[in-house]
Scaffold this motif. Structure first.
Motif: not given
Length: 439
Positions: A4, A165, A361, A364
């Motif tokens: 991440r 997400s 998002s 993500l």
């Protein structure tokens, strides 16, 4: 394992346009060939290419091919990818030829909706994982085929409902499901956007140079070329899309479905639809709709107004989870809880909570997809979730098209109860030589 920290670093570079940053190039160079994820894109005009860019912000991802029926877009996007990565992707104009490649791990489908099913099923059969834009497909039956294909061929399929997400919607879901708002009575949803009116009427024109228009139509009916039915505005015609209902509606309805105890397709739908503004407008789809979904857990109330830009709580679009203790109002920029007042305690029943400045998002959602390609875990928006969300958009559209105020859907039999006209619209009629894929 998905890193991440490195992903967020890459995403920051992406947001700033620093594609050729030494940090990102060095990160790419450190990835062993066996650990790379090789992707190809179908449909490079708008969202498809944006999704590809989010993929390329991950150092392990390499774009090996692009496919489009518009040579102008294809030339431009190939150049951009080469500038971004230092490598020139191969060009294709026929998705079938691209899928013969054995060095591709996953594909991104950013085409108009009427192409999603054909490409997705073929990609699964060819052993590729799939990221497909929402709505999952342009018909109820095609959604089923895609879900079956992902299951039969053991493929990862992520549907592009990226709000799943995003921090703002994840926190909202958790607050609702935790019982913080008390029992949820209803979920009010609204979407008001100018573009829902469609374009002004325009005459047919010659096909633009470099465009294979017959291939663009594909399984859709043969028609003369009209710019209103092409790039961007195709979604206002049933042959290719479902209007504002399937464009924004599927996103917002998905967030109501997400907080159900056991999300299911709608068993009953009550629909009002009209075209209030048809003066000089070129579209099939509706600009005004109100839809009620009586669900087991609560009532979903969807309110759509093309051509308007204001809405409840000063927001053009949003979702309000109405609970006995308070109402949580959320859209992509954040959320806020409006507590109910307790007259006996002379105080709010719960504390207000707020999140502001939330980020979009897509990055993500893409990162989750790429991680699942490697781990083979289920993505955050798997095919069944995409199918259920799409049905919440397709069923009201079908009801409006056949003039039915109420439609009852039997999800076990995959048919409408007592409405032959509605059942005729479950599956599309493909134009020869194209045929519905078999799974």
């Amino acid at each position: 394992m998905f890193d991440r920290r490195n992903f967020l670093k890459s995403s920051t570079l992406l947001a700033g346009g620093l594609w050729l940053s030494p940090n990102l190039i060095q990160a790419r160079n450190k990835i062993a060939p066996s650990d790379k994820v090789r992707v190809a894109l179908f449909g490079g005009k708008n969202m498809g290419f944006n999704i590809l860019k989010h993929h390329l912000a991950l150092p392990e991802v390499e774009c090996v091919a692009l496919c489009d029926i518009d040579q102008n877009i294809l030339d431009s996007r190939i150049k951009e990818v080469e500038e971004i990565t230092g490598k020139k992707p191969d060009r294709f104009t026929d998705f079938r030829k691209l899928l013969e490649r054995t060095d591709i791990d996953a594909v991104i489908i950013g085409t108009p909706d009427h192409w999603h099913c054909l490409i997705a099923v073929a990609a699964c059969q060819a052993g590729k994982d799939v990221y497909v834009e929402k709505p999952m497909a342009n018909s109820i039956g095609e959604c089923d085929l895609m879900a079956q294909a992902a299951s039969k061929y053991d493929r990862i399929m992520q549907v592009g409902q990226q709000q799943r997400s995003g921090q703002t919607f994840i926190e909202s879901r958790d607050l609702v499901k935790s019982g913080y708002l008390g029992k949820i009575r209803k979920v009010n949803i609204w979407s008001n956007f100018n573009y829902g009116l469609g374009n002004l009427i325009a005459p047919p024109t010659s096909v633009p140079t470099g465009v294979d228009y017959d291939f663009w139509l594909g399984p859709a009916p043969k028609r003369d070329f009209n710019p209103n039915r092409f790039h961007g505005s195709w979604r206002h015609f049933w042959d290719y899309g479902g209007g504002l209902m399937s464009d924004w509606g599927v996103h917002l309805l998905d967030m109501a479905i997400w907080v159900e105890q056991n999300p299911v397709a709608p068993a009953k739908v009550l629909t009002y639809a009209n075209n209030v503004d048809m003066e000089n407008r070129d579209r099939d789809t509706f600009d005004t709709m109100n839809v009620l979904f009586p669900k087991k857990d609560f009532l979903i109330n969807y309110d759509m107004n093309g051509g308007l830009q204001t809405g409840p709580y000063g927001k053009p679009y949003g979702i309000a989870y109405v609970g006995e203790q308070g109402t949580l109002v959320v859209n992509r920029s954040g959320y806020e809880i409006y507590p109910e007042w307790d007259p006996e305690a002379k105080a709010p029943k719960i504390e207000s909570k707020k999140l502001e400045g939330a980020k979009e998002s897509h990055n993500l959602h893409v990162a989750n997809f790429v991680d699942c390609i490697k781990t083979r875990n289920q993505p955050i928006c798997p095919p069944e979730a995409g199918r259920i969300a799409a049905l919440h958009a397709h069923i009201p559209n079908i009801a409006a098209r056949v003039g039915a105020e109420e439609l009852v859907w039997d999800d076990t039999k995959r048919e409408f109860v007592g409405n032959a006209a509605a059942n005729e619209l479950i599956w599309p009629s493909y134009r020869e030589p194209w045929v519905l894929p078999k799974v």
